[in-house]
Structures are given as C-alpha cells and as structure tokens.
Scaffold this motif. Structure first.
Motif, PDB file in Angstrom:
ATOM      1  N   ASN A  66       0.859  -1.368  -0.095  1.00 33.22           N
ATOM      2  CA  ASN A  66       0.042   0.109  -0.213  1.00 33.22           C
ATOM      3  C   ASN A  66       0.664   1.322  -0.052  1.00 33.22           C
ATOM      4  O   ASN A  66       1.980   1.300   0.631  1.00 33.22           O
ATOM      5  CB  ASN A  66      -1.003  -0.088   1.219  1.00 33.22           C
ATOM      6  CG  ASN A  66      -1.608   1.245   1.261  1.00 33.22           C
ATOM      7  OD1 ASN A  66      -2.043   1.850   0.468  1.00 33.22           O
ATOM      8  ND2 ASN A  66      -2.085   1.463   2.735  1.00 33.22           N
ATOM      9  N   ARG A  67       0.466   2.210  -0.858  1.00 39.69           N
ATOM     10  CA  ARG A  67       0.924   3.433  -0.801  1.00 39.69           C
ATOM     11  C   ARG A  67       0.198   4.894  -0.279  1.00 39.69           C
ATOM     12  O   ARG A  67      -0.347   5.449  -1.143  1.00 39.69           O
ATOM     13  CB  ARG A  67       1.752   3.938  -2.335  1.00 39.69           C
ATOM     14  CG  ARG A  67       2.948   2.838  -2.471  1.00 39.69           C
ATOM     15  CD  ARG A  67       3.819   3.465  -3.550  1.00 39.69           C
ATOM     16  NE  ARG A  67       4.900   2.501  -3.703  1.00 39.69           N
ATOM     17  CZ  ARG A  67       5.737   2.873  -4.547  1.00 39.69           C
ATOM     18  NH1 ARG A  67       5.948   4.023  -5.198  1.00 39.69           N
ATOM     19  NH2 ARG A  67       6.954   1.831  -4.589  1.00 39.69           N
ATOM     20  N   PRO A  68       0.051   4.710   0.941  1.00 42.84           N
ATOM     21  CA  PRO A  68      -1.128   5.661   1.348  1.00 42.84           C
ATOM     22  C   PRO A  68      -0.657   7.081   1.316  1.00 42.84           C
ATOM     23  O   PRO A  68       0.465   7.650   1.123  1.00 42.84           O
ATOM     24  CB  PRO A  68      -1.251   5.392   3.024  1.00 42.84           C
ATOM     25  CG  PRO A  68       0.151   4.574   3.281  1.00 42.84           C
ATOM     26  CD  PRO A  68       0.625   3.869   2.279  1.00 42.84           C
ATOM     27  N   MET A  69      -1.597   8.011   0.945  1.00 40.60           N
ATOM     28  CA  MET A  69      -1.486   9.329   1.043  1.00 40.60           C
ATOM     29  C   MET A  69      -2.570  10.014   1.628  1.00 40.60           C
ATOM     30  O   MET A  69      -3.763   9.840   1.860  1.00 40.60           O
ATOM     31  CB  MET A  69      -1.499   9.859  -0.486  1.00 40.60           C
ATOM     32  CG  MET A  69      -0.465   9.316  -1.328  1.00 40.60           C
ATOM     33  SD  MET A  69      -0.311  10.037  -2.794  1.00 40.60           S
ATOM     34  CE  MET A  69      -1.690   9.510  -3.851  1.00 40.60           C
ATOM     35  N   ASN A  70      -2.063  11.321   2.290  1.00 40.81           N
ATOM     36  CA  ASN A  70      -3.169  12.413   3.041  1.00 40.81           C
ATOM     37  C   ASN A  70      -3.692  13.250   1.770  1.00 40.81           C
ATOM     38  O   ASN A  70      -2.927  13.809   0.799  1.00 40.81           O
ATOM     39  CB  ASN A  70      -2.398  13.263   3.753  1.00 40.81           C
ATOM     40  CG  ASN A  70      -2.109  12.363   5.148  1.00 40.81           C
ATOM     41  OD1 ASN A  70      -2.701  11.228   5.406  1.00 40.81           O
ATOM     42  ND2 ASN A  70      -1.324  13.052   5.982  1.00 40.81           N
ATOM     43  N   VAL A  71      -5.015  13.369   1.723  1.00 44.19           N
ATOM     44  CA  VAL A  71      -5.643  14.260   0.716  1.00 44.19           C
ATOM     45  C   VAL A  71      -6.078  15.674   1.519  1.00 44.19           C
ATOM     46  O   VAL A  71      -6.859  15.262   2.515  1.00 44.19           O
ATOM     47  CB  VAL A  71      -6.850  13.444   0.230  1.00 44.19           C
ATOM     48  CG1 VAL A  71      -7.420  14.514  -0.895  1.00 44.19           C
ATOM     49  CG2 VAL A  71      -6.447  12.073  -0.525  1.00 44.19           C
TER      50      VAL A  71
END
Ligand code: GCU
Length: 128
Positions: A66-71
């Motif tokens: 997984n490559r999580p990001m904050n939006v």
C-alpha cells in the motif's frame, strides 16, 4: 455539468517526475512520486458552486505494498492515509473515489505520500 479531468502531469509536483514509460495513462504521462514521505501532487480544480464534489484519482501501484497518501482540500486534510493498494503492475490503473467539499471557484486538492515508498504513480484527477 460534465466531469472535468485534470492531468497529474499538469499539476504542481513536489518531489516527483513526469514519466511515460508505463502504458495506459491519459495525456502525456503520469507523475512518479519520489520514494519519500512528503512527495506530493497538487491539483487546482474549479467548482461552479460550493458543496460536495466527487473526486476520482487514477493511479497505478506495481508493488504489493500500500502507498497511502493524505488528501487535503484548500489546506485541510480531509482523508488521512487514504490507501492506494497494489494494482498488479505499473501498467494497470485503478481509481480511488472520494467526496469532498469544494468552494465556488478555485480549489487546491493535494495528495501527499505518508510513507518512505512515496505515492503511487498518478495519472489524473477527475472532478464532478
Ligand atoms: C518503478 C516504476 C516507477 C515507479 C517506481 C516506484 O521504478 O518504473 O514507475 O514510480 O518503481 O516504486 O515508485
């Protein structure tokens, strides 16, 4: 109104490069986020009226991690650690959809990697 597609390669890129070496992208290519926390793409999008909008991010992640990001929208994080799971390979694109509140006129939607792997490859953001 019709959905509007914003290409990642036309957005403001922080710690990333525009590439076109994997198939299936729209436009001239996609953004390869640097493999680092904080690598980011910021789209400037227009909304005719204030209120909820559907935002679709098209991405590829050729790894199994997984490559999580904050939006964030206009500087406020609206989704923390949004998951961008593996898509099978770098030529396979999937979408992630979220609903965000926009103001009338210009809005900044930023996706910021939260792990040392950086973000997934980003193709576009569609707003409707
Ligand atoms: C590979 C792939 C890139 C990708 C990178 C990554 O180098 O070709 O498109 O961005 O892996 O792990 O982020």
């Amino acid at each position: 109104p019709q959905p509007v597609l914003y290409e990642a390669e036309d957005a403001t890129i922080t710690a990333g490069v525009v590439e076109s070496n994997h198939a299936g992208f729209t436009g001239r290519g996609f953004v390869n986020y640097d493999n680092a926390v904080g690598s980011a793409v910021e789209w400037t999008v227009n909304a005719a009226t204030a209120g909820p909008a559907t935002v679709v991010l098209r991405y590829a992640n050729g790894t199994t991690t997984n490559r999580p990001m904050n939006v964030s929208v206009n500087g406020t994080v609206v989704s923390s650690g949004l998951a961008f799971a593996g898509t099978g390979n770098w030529d396979t694109w999937q979408t992630k959809t979220l609903t965000v509140n926009l103001v009338a006129g210009s809005n900044k939607i930023k996706t910021v990697a939260t792990t040392a792997n950086g973000g997934p490859n980003a193709d576009s953001l569609t707003v409707s």
